[in-house]
Write a protein that holds these residues in place. Structure first.
Motif, PDB file in Angstrom:
ATOM      1  N   CYS A 119       0.832  -1.198   0.000  1.00  0.00           N
ATOM      2  CA  CYS A 119       0.000   0.000   0.000  1.00  0.00           C
ATOM      3  C   CYS A 119       0.869   1.250   0.000  1.00  0.00           C
ATOM      4  N   GLN A 120       0.476   2.228  -0.790  1.00  0.00           N
ATOM      5  CA  GLN A 120       1.213   3.481  -0.903  1.00  0.00           C
ATOM      6  C   GLN A 120       0.731   4.547   0.079  1.00  0.00           C
ATOM      7  N   HIS A 121      -0.372   4.258   0.778  1.00  0.00           N
ATOM      8  CA  HIS A 121      -0.956   5.207   1.736  1.00  0.00           C
ATOM      9  C   HIS A 121      -1.122   6.586   1.109  1.00  0.00           C
ATOM     10  N   CYS A 122      -1.831   6.594   0.010  1.00  0.00           N
ATOM     11  CA  CYS A 122      -2.008   7.807  -0.790  1.00  0.00           C
ATOM     12  C   CYS A 122      -2.736   8.907  -0.014  1.00  0.00           C
ATOM     13  N   ASP A 123      -2.275  10.131  -0.182  1.00  0.00           N
ATOM     14  CA  ASP A 123      -3.005  11.273   0.363  1.00  0.00           C
ATOM     15  C   ASP A 123      -4.324  11.466  -0.376  1.00  0.00           C
ATOM     16  N   ASN A 124      -4.349  11.069  -1.631  1.00  0.00           N
ATOM     17  CA  ASN A 124      -5.544  11.188  -2.469  1.00  0.00           C
ATOM     18  C   ASN A 124      -5.913   9.776  -2.924  1.00  0.00           C
ATOM     19  N   ALA A 125      -6.437   8.977  -2.002  1.00  0.00           N
ATOM     20  CA  ALA A 125      -6.596   7.532  -2.219  1.00  0.00           C
ATOM     21  C   ALA A 125      -7.884   7.180  -2.954  1.00  0.00           C
ATOM     22  N   PRO A 126      -7.783   6.592  -4.157  1.00  0.00           N
ATOM     23  CA  PRO A 126      -8.981   6.192  -4.899  1.00  0.00           C
ATOM     24  C   PRO A 126      -9.828   5.179  -4.144  1.00  0.00           C
ATOM     25  N   CYS A 127      -9.186   4.284  -3.381  1.00  0.00           N
ATOM     26  CA  CYS A 127      -9.928   3.252  -2.657  1.00  0.00           C
ATOM     27  C   CYS A 127     -10.903   3.860  -1.657  1.00  0.00           C
ATOM     28  N   VAL A 128     -10.501   4.970  -1.060  1.00  0.00           N
ATOM     29  CA  VAL A 128     -11.357   5.641  -0.071  1.00  0.00           C
ATOM     30  C   VAL A 128     -12.571   6.257  -0.745  1.00  0.00           C
ATOM     31  N   TYR A 129     -12.362   6.859  -1.916  1.00  0.00           N
ATOM     32  CA  TYR A 129     -13.449   7.547  -2.601  1.00  0.00           C
ATOM     33  C   TYR A 129     -14.525   6.606  -3.118  1.00  0.00           C
ATOM     34  N   VAL A 130     -14.139   5.392  -3.528  1.00  0.00           N
ATOM     35  CA  VAL A 130     -15.132   4.496  -4.129  1.00  0.00           C
ATOM     36  C   VAL A 130     -15.830   3.608  -3.112  1.00  0.00           C
ATOM     37  N   CYS A 131     -15.342   3.565  -1.885  1.00  0.00           N
ATOM     38  CA  CYS A 131     -15.946   2.683  -0.882  1.00  0.00           C
ATOM     39  C   CYS A 131     -17.347   3.173  -0.510  1.00  0.00           C
ATOM     40  N   PRO A 132     -18.384   2.351  -0.670  1.00  0.00           N
ATOM     41  CA  PRO A 132     -19.754   2.811  -0.427  1.00  0.00           C
ATOM     42  C   PRO A 132     -20.149   2.832   1.044  1.00  0.00           C
ATOM     43  N   THR A 133     -19.353   2.226   1.917  1.00  0.00           N
ATOM     44  CA  THR A 133     -19.742   2.125   3.328  1.00  0.00           C
ATOM     45  C   THR A 133     -18.829   2.893   4.280  1.00  0.00           C
ATOM     46  N   GLY A 134     -17.731   3.441   3.767  1.00  0.00           N
ATOM     47  CA  GLY A 134     -16.775   4.123   4.639  1.00  0.00           C
ATOM     48  C   GLY A 134     -15.797   3.186   5.302  1.00  0.00           C
ATOM     49  N   ALA A 135     -15.785   1.924   4.864  1.00  0.00           N
ATOM     50  CA  ALA A 135     -14.844   0.951   5.433  1.00  0.00           C
ATOM     51  C   ALA A 135     -13.408   1.325   5.090  1.00  0.00           C
ATOM     52  N   ALA A 136     -13.184   1.814   3.889  1.00  0.00           N
ATOM     53  CA  ALA A 136     -11.863   2.311   3.491  1.00  0.00           C
ATOM     54  C   ALA A 136     -11.794   3.782   3.885  1.00  0.00           C
ATOM     55  N   TYR A 137     -10.794   4.119   4.669  1.00  0.00           N
ATOM     56  CA  TYR A 137     -10.721   5.492   5.174  1.00  0.00           C
ATOM     57  C   TYR A 137      -9.270   5.885   5.452  1.00  0.00           C
ATOM     58  N   THR A 138      -9.044   7.185   5.565  1.00  0.00           N
ATOM     59  CA  THR A 138      -7.744   7.719   5.954  1.00  0.00           C
ATOM     60  C   THR A 138      -7.813   8.181   7.395  1.00  0.00           C
ATOM     61  N   ASP A 139      -6.968   7.626   8.241  1.00  0.00           N
ATOM     62  CA  ASP A 139      -6.940   8.002   9.655  1.00  0.00           C
ATOM     63  C   ASP A 139      -6.406   9.433   9.778  1.00  0.00           C
ATOM     64  N   ALA A 140      -7.224  10.316  10.319  1.00  0.00           N
ATOM     65  CA  ALA A 140      -6.868  11.738  10.390  1.00  0.00           C
ATOM     66  C   ALA A 140      -5.658  11.996  11.277  1.00  0.00           C
ATOM     67  N   ALA A 141      -5.417  11.143  12.257  1.00  0.00           N
ATOM     68  CA  ALA A 141      -4.327  11.382  13.204  1.00  0.00           C
ATOM     69  C   ALA A 141      -2.973  10.952  12.682  1.00  0.00           C
ATOM     70  N   THR A 142      -2.966  10.043  11.678  1.00  0.00           N
ATOM     71  CA  THR A 142      -1.698   9.483  11.204  1.00  0.00           C
ATOM     72  C   THR A 142      -1.502   9.565   9.698  1.00  0.00           C
ATOM     73  N   GLY A 143      -2.574   9.811   8.946  1.00  0.00           N
ATOM     74  CA  GLY A 143      -2.483   9.800   7.493  1.00  0.00           C
ATOM     75  C   GLY A 143      -2.444   8.401   6.911  1.00  0.00           C
ATOM     76  N   ILE A 144      -2.608   7.383   7.767  1.00  0.00           N
ATOM     77  CA  ILE A 144      -2.578   5.995   7.306  1.00  0.00           C
ATOM     78  C   ILE A 144      -3.916   5.627   6.660  1.00  0.00           C
ATOM     79  N   VAL A 145      -3.873   5.031   5.486  1.00  0.00           N
ATOM     80  CA  VAL A 145      -5.076   4.527   4.830  1.00  0.00           C
ATOM     81  C   VAL A 145      -5.355   3.144   5.404  1.00  0.00           C
ATOM     82  N   ASP A 146      -6.563   2.933   5.926  1.00  0.00           N
ATOM     83  CA  ASP A 146      -6.861   1.699   6.640  1.00  0.00           C
ATOM     84  C   ASP A 146      -8.231   1.154   6.239  1.00  0.00           C
ATOM     85  N   VAL A 147      -8.600   0.017   6.836  1.00  0.00           N
ATOM     86  CA  VAL A 147      -9.870  -0.634   6.552  1.00  0.00           C
ATOM     87  C   VAL A 147     -10.582  -0.960   7.860  1.00  0.00           C
ATOM     88  N   ASP A 148     -11.855  -0.602   7.951  1.00  0.00           N
ATOM     89  CA  ASP A 148     -12.687  -0.967   9.091  1.00  0.00           C
ATOM     90  C   ASP A 148     -13.394  -2.272   8.724  1.00  0.00           C
TER      91      ASP A 148
END
Length: 227
Positions: A98-127
């Motif tokens: 994972c590249q932990h993109c600041d502008n992550a396509p995976c986050v934008y297309v996720c319909p449930t918010g499971a893919a998200y960027t952690d505001a405290a660390t900038g880490i792209v993660d999955v719920d």
């Protein structure tokens, strides 16, 4: 967050644009390392291709620390075809994760918010609790580093050991176990961090920056002539 027909079409369009493109570019570290400063920290990593020996200690450590099931992987080290002739044969190694993109396509297309960027660390993660297994994030990722975890039944990928080593105040498992110190991890928002010391003193590049993903995985090239 609902998945409307309009949102689905927009997400599908993003997939068409982002797949199959393999651009790389050198970067001006002072302009890129601090280009986005949301959150308290903004973690990134440098992979030094000139130092990697392909031992896969990093992949083994990742699997052990994060309980990654057999058959899938959060991190892969790939080896090139041999360069040169025996006895001066050489190989080049590349990190795929994972590249932990600041502008992550995976986050934008996720319909449930499971893919998200952690505001405290900038880490792209999955719920895991929010993931419904639709596969949109797997398709949208231009780096093709996401997979379905057969045990959690959720999308999975590298999260810089956020729930394991980082939670214990340690470095990511791959960084800890690398015998040649080919990996440097740290806060891009901290000008005195180890990662910024590397970025300020090395020539680096990032994969597929032409897509506008703003990846936070930097690489020191094995051969500058190829960039």
């Amino acid at each position: 967050m609902s998945c409307s027909r309009r949102n689905f079409i927009a997400g599908a369009g993003a997939v068409i644009v982002t797949t199959g493109v393999a651009g790389t570019a050198t970067v001006s570290t002072k302009s890129l390392a601090y280009e986005m400063e949301d959150g308290k920290k903004r973690y990134g990593m440098v992979f030094d291709e000139t130092a990697c020996i392909g031992c896969t200690a990093c992949t083994d450590a990742c699997r052990e620390v994060n309980d990654v099931p057999e058959g899938v992987s959060r991190l892969e080290i790939t080896r090139s075809d041999p360069k040169g002739e025996y006895p001066n044969t050489d190989y080049q190694f590349n990190r795929t994760s994972c590249q932990h993109c600041d502008n992550a396509p995976c986050v934008y297309v996720c319909p449930t918010g499971a893919a998200y960027t952690d505001a405290a660390t900038g880490i792209v993660d999955v719920d895991n609790d929010k993931c419904v297994g639709c596969g949109y994030c797997l398709a949208a990722c231009p780096y093709q580093v996401r997979f379905f975890n057969p045990e959690t039944k959720s999308a999975d990928k590298c999260n810089f050991c956020r729930d394991t080593n980082l939670a214990q105040g340690k470095l990511p498992a791959c960084v800890e176990k690398c015998p040649t110190k080919a990996l440097t991890f740290g806060d891009l928002n901290d000008p005195d961090s180890d990662i910024n010391k590397v970025l300020n003193n090395k020539t680096v590049y990032r994969d597929k920056v032409d897509l506008g993903t703003k990846p936070k995985l930097y690489k020191v090239p094995h051969d500058k002539g190829e960039i």
